[in-house]
Each structure stands twice: as C-alpha cells, then as structure tokens.
Motif scaffolding. Structure first.
Motif, PDB file in Angstrom:
ATOM      1  N   PRO A   1       0.837  -1.198   0.000  1.00  0.00           N
ATOM      2  CA  PRO A   1       0.000   0.000   0.000  1.00  0.00           C
ATOM      3  C   PRO A   1       0.877   1.255   0.000  1.00  0.00           C
ATOM      4  N   VAL A   2       0.526   2.232  -0.815  1.00  0.00           N
ATOM      5  CA  VAL A   2       1.418   3.382  -0.948  1.00  0.00           C
ATOM      6  C   VAL A   2       0.627   4.641  -1.271  1.00  0.00           C
ATOM      7  N   GLN A   3       1.180   5.760  -0.853  1.00  0.00           N
ATOM      8  CA  GLN A   3       0.576   7.047  -1.174  1.00  0.00           C
ATOM      9  C   GLN A   3       1.684   8.054  -1.472  1.00  0.00           C
ATOM     10  N   LEU A   4       1.462   8.853  -2.518  1.00  0.00           N
ATOM     11  CA  LEU A   4       2.363   9.949  -2.877  1.00  0.00           C
ATOM     12  C   LEU A   4       1.594  11.253  -2.765  1.00  0.00           C
ATOM     13  N   ARG A   5       2.145  12.201  -2.023  1.00  0.00           N
ATOM     14  CA  ARG A   5       1.555  13.528  -1.910  1.00  0.00           C
ATOM     15  C   ARG A   5       2.558  14.568  -2.416  1.00  0.00           C
ATOM     16  N   ILE A   6       2.047  15.568  -3.107  1.00  0.00           N
ATOM     17  CA  ILE A   6       2.874  16.667  -3.584  1.00  0.00           C
ATOM     18  C   ILE A   6       2.658  17.880  -2.692  1.00  0.00           C
ATOM     19  N   LEU A   7       3.737  18.375  -2.098  1.00  0.00           N
ATOM     20  CA  LEU A   7       3.657  19.535  -1.226  1.00  0.00           C
ATOM     21  C   LEU A   7       3.836  20.795  -2.061  1.00  0.00           C
ATOM     22  N   ASP A   8       2.782  21.570  -2.145  1.00  0.00           N
ATOM     23  CA  ASP A   8       2.795  22.783  -2.954  1.00  0.00           C
ATOM     24  C   ASP A   8       3.658  23.863  -2.294  1.00  0.00           C
ATOM     25  N   LYS A   9       4.234  24.736  -3.132  1.00  0.00           N
ATOM     26  CA  LYS A   9       5.046  25.862  -2.645  1.00  0.00           C
ATOM     27  C   LYS A   9       6.121  25.388  -1.684  1.00  0.00           C
ATOM     28  N   SER A  10       6.824  24.329  -2.071  1.00  0.00           N
ATOM     29  CA  SER A  10       7.828  23.734  -1.207  1.00  0.00           C
ATOM     30  C   SER A  10       9.080  23.387  -2.014  1.00  0.00           C
ATOM     31  N   THR A  11      10.228  23.366  -1.348  1.00  0.00           N
ATOM     32  CA  THR A  11      11.503  23.098  -2.004  1.00  0.00           C
ATOM     33  C   THR A  11      12.255  21.986  -1.275  1.00  0.00           C
ATOM     34  N   HIS A  12      13.439  21.659  -1.774  1.00  0.00           N
ATOM     35  CA  HIS A  12      14.170  20.498  -1.260  1.00  0.00           C
ATOM     36  C   HIS A  12      14.503  20.616   0.227  1.00  0.00           C
ATOM     37  N   LEU A  13      14.920  21.780   0.670  1.00  0.00           N
ATOM     38  CA  LEU A  13      15.336  21.947   2.067  1.00  0.00           C
ATOM     39  C   LEU A  13      14.224  22.463   2.968  1.00  0.00           C
ATOM     40  N   ALA A  14      12.996  22.502   2.465  1.00  0.00           N
ATOM     41  CA  ALA A  14      11.895  23.086   3.233  1.00  0.00           C
ATOM     42  C   ALA A  14      11.671  22.398   4.577  1.00  0.00           C
ATOM     43  N   VAL A  15      11.901  21.084   4.635  1.00  0.00           N
ATOM     44  CA  VAL A  15      11.632  20.339   5.869  1.00  0.00           C
ATOM     45  C   VAL A  15      12.731  20.539   6.913  1.00  0.00           C
ATOM     46  N   THR A  16      13.900  21.034   6.504  1.00  0.00           N
ATOM     47  CA  THR A  16      14.993  21.218   7.455  1.00  0.00           C
ATOM     48  C   THR A  16      14.738  22.417   8.350  1.00  0.00           C
ATOM     49  N   GLU A  17      15.480  22.468   9.452  1.00  0.00           N
ATOM     50  CA  GLU A  17      15.280  23.520  10.445  1.00  0.00           C
ATOM     51  C   GLU A  17      16.586  24.269  10.682  1.00  0.00           C
ATOM     52  N   GLY A  18      16.468  25.555  10.976  1.00  0.00           N
ATOM     53  CA  GLY A  18      17.657  26.344  11.264  1.00  0.00           C
ATOM     54  C   GLY A  18      18.472  26.635  10.012  1.00  0.00           C
ATOM     55  N   SER A  19      19.680  27.104  10.214  1.00  0.00           N
ATOM     56  CA  SER A  19      20.568  27.432   9.094  1.00  0.00           C
ATOM     57  C   SER A  19      21.757  26.479   9.062  1.00  0.00           C
ATOM     58  N   HIS A  20      22.331  26.310   7.866  1.00  0.00           N
ATOM     59  CA  HIS A  20      23.460  25.398   7.686  1.00  0.00           C
ATOM     60  C   HIS A  20      24.195  25.809   6.424  1.00  0.00           C
ATOM     61  N   TRP A  21      25.519  25.619   6.420  1.00  0.00           N
ATOM     62  CA  TRP A  21      26.319  26.060   5.269  1.00  0.00           C
ATOM     63  C   TRP A  21      25.899  25.391   3.966  1.00  0.00           C
ATOM     64  N   SER A  22      25.274  24.199   4.040  1.00  0.00           N
ATOM     65  CA  SER A  22      24.885  23.476   2.828  1.00  0.00           C
ATOM     66  C   SER A  22      23.813  24.206   2.023  1.00  0.00           C
ATOM     67  N   GLN A  23      23.161  25.202   2.640  1.00  0.00           N
ATOM     68  CA  GLN A  23      22.154  25.965   1.907  1.00  0.00           C
ATOM     69  C   GLN A  23      22.784  26.749   0.755  1.00  0.00           C
ATOM     70  N   ARG A  24      24.095  26.926   0.788  1.00  0.00           N
ATOM     71  CA  ARG A  24      24.785  27.598  -0.317  1.00  0.00           C
ATOM     72  C   ARG A  24      24.899  26.678  -1.532  1.00  0.00           C
ATOM     73  N   LEU A  25      24.780  25.372  -1.282  1.00  0.00           N
ATOM     74  CA  LEU A  25      24.929  24.392  -2.356  1.00  0.00           C
ATOM     75  C   LEU A  25      23.604  23.816  -2.826  1.00  0.00           C
ATOM     76  N   LEU A  26      22.650  23.724  -1.918  1.00  0.00           N
ATOM     77  CA  LEU A  26      21.384  23.067  -2.212  1.00  0.00           C
ATOM     78  C   LEU A  26      20.258  24.082  -2.337  1.00  0.00           C
ATOM     79  N   GLN A  27      19.251  23.693  -3.094  1.00  0.00           N
ATOM     80  CA  GLN A  27      18.128  24.589  -3.351  1.00  0.00           C
ATOM     81  C   GLN A  27      17.167  24.663  -2.172  1.00  0.00           C
ATOM     82  N   GLY A  28      16.671  25.869  -1.917  1.00  0.00           N
ATOM     83  CA  GLY A  28      15.622  26.018  -0.924  1.00  0.00           C
ATOM     84  C   GLY A  28      16.127  26.413   0.447  1.00  0.00           C
ATOM     85  N   LYS A  29      15.182  26.565   1.363  1.00  0.00           N
ATOM     86  CA  LYS A  29      15.467  26.940   2.742  1.00  0.00           C
ATOM     87  C   LYS A  29      14.325  26.428   3.615  1.00  0.00           C
TER      88      LYS A  29
END
Length: 271
Positions: A192-220
């Motif tokens: 059993p499986v489900q796929l949901r699309i999160l609107d107005k969201s980017t790759h790092l949206a689920v992360t918290e706080g700041s990190h140097w990798s945000q310079r390399l990866l898309q989103g915040k």
C-alpha cells in the motif's frame, strides 16, 4: 463520530501529550540522537535518515514532535560526507533500530516494541530508508520526504516492500524532483502506498535552522512545510505502528498544500 481531516491535521500539527527527552545514540556506539517520551512501555519506534550533507539536528523539531505523540524517534549521524554510501547508510538505519529496541532507554520505564518499527528519511536519507526496509522484515511502515535516488536504486528496492509507504515530494524541488524520484519510488512500491505533492515547497523546506549546505542546495526551511510533514508523518506512524484508526481520515483525504497524487487504494474505491 469520526473527526474531519482538517481537524485531525490541526490536532497533529501541535505537540502531543508526552514530555520529551533527548538522548545520545553515541552512548550505545552509534553517533546520532534519539528523542523519546519521558516514559512508556511497548512504544513504536522509527529510525530517520538525514538528507545529503545535513546533520540530524536539522530535524530536531520533527523528531521531538513524533516523540511528543509517543513515537521513539532516532537519527544516526553517519554518512554525512559529499560521497555517502547509501548501502552503509541503510545498514546504519537498521542498526539504529537495534539500539532503540535492544538498549535500555531512560531510567527503565521506557521500551520500544520490536513489532512496532518504522523507517523515515529526507533526501538520500529517504532513499536509504527504502533500501533498509527492503532488507528488514521487522519494518511495518516507511515514510519519506523529498526522497532521492540511491545506489543501489531505491526504485528497485521498493518493489520488494509490502508494508505501507507514504512519500511526500516538494513541488518546487530541483534537487530530487518529484517525477524522477518520489513518484518513481511510489509507483514501484510493492505494498500500500501514497504519494503527496507539497505545494510551494523546495528540497530543504523540511529542514530547520541554518546550515552552510544551503549555499549548495536549493531552498530553505519553510514552517508551513514542516508543519505538514510533522502532522502527516505522525498520522501515518500512529496508524500503521499502533493500530489506531483515529487518524486514518487524514491519510485518506487531500489537505491544503499536500494533495494526494497517487494512491492505488483510493483509486480502487472510486472505481
């Protein structure tokens, strides 16, 4: 009377009734963190895989949120370099479950039921969770957010997984696009499986706080995305690891900014 999905989403968006305690997996020989309720016997437990280059601390609120609802949530801090081994990361996730089920937690009034185990992850951690689930018969449920492909392929591993899967994809993700990653994993899923699309969201949206990798990866970090992920993950794991049906209406319904893109069981009911 069953609660409306909107009401359940609101309920699970807030912290649960349990006081939360943070622990260190390193005390058991594996670097990482674990969040648990203050007490409770026979609790469900999950291992969470971090994203590429991300420290587990960037998911602290998500893990703590799950613990506040009675789910022991642990995240290994391994394979954090630029060229991680997905196979070893998957093994580390399984080892994390060995720790939370086999090592004394807290002062003794806390335990995890080995029959109530799940896996979760973000980005490569999501892909590694799929790899780990394919090789571990203990796993009862798997949830991912912005899952990335792995080597060996997570899509191939997904075919052999018969337990429920929930895959959340960010609509604006340029690092792990929904079509090439989460959708492919979901459509290859053996159970059993489900796929949901999160609107107005980017790759790092689920992360918290700041990190140097945000310079390399898309989103915040995005609070609205974090809120949705916390609520949906909590509903999913409480449903499939504890057997409660209270939150199933939320899992079966479209919610704002998290529409169901693919769910064979709902399509069969509609037919």
């Amino acid at each position: 009377m069953a609660s409306k999905p909107k009401d359940l989403l609101e309920e699970l968006s807030h912290r649960g009734p349990h006081e939360v305690v943070r622990g260190n997996l390193a005390l058991a020989g594996l670097p990482g963190v674990v969040f648990t309720p203050r007490s409770g016997l026979g609790l469900p437990g999950i291992a969470f895989g971090h994203g590429w280059l991300q420290p587990p601390g960037r998911y602290r609120e998500l893990l703590s949120h799950l613990a506040s609802w009675g789910v022991v949530a642990a995240a290994p801090s391994t394979q954090r370099g630029p060229l991680p081994s997905h196979r070893i990361f998957a093994a580390d996730l399984r080892s994390t479950l060995d720790v939370v089920t086999g090592v004394r937690l807290g002062a003794g009034g806390l335990s995890v039921d080995p029959a109530k185990l799940g896996l979760a992850g973000h980005s490569v951690g999501g892909g590694a969770a799929v790899l780990a689930a394919a090789d571990d018969p203990r796993i009862k449920a798997v949830a991912t957010i912005a899952a990335a492909q792995t080597m060996p392929p997570a899509t191939k591993a997904a075919r052999g997984i018969s337990v429920p899967g929930l895959h959340l994809a960010a609509k604006g993700d340029l690092v792990a696009p929904a079509i090439g990653n989460a959708e492919a994993i979901a459509k290859a899923w053996g159970g059993p499986v489900q796929l949901r699309i999160l609107d107005k969201s980017t790759h790092l949206a689920v992360t918290e706080g700041s990190h140097w990798s945000q310079r390399l990866l898309q989103g915040k970090p995005q609070r609205r995305t974090q809120r949705l992920v916390r609520a949906l993950f909590t509903a999913f794991f409480l449903t499939h690891l504890t057997g409660t049906d209270k939150y199933r209406p939320l899992l079966d319904a479209d919610v704002k900014r998290a529409a169901i893109e693919f769910d064979p069981s709902l399509e069969e009911e509609a037919a």
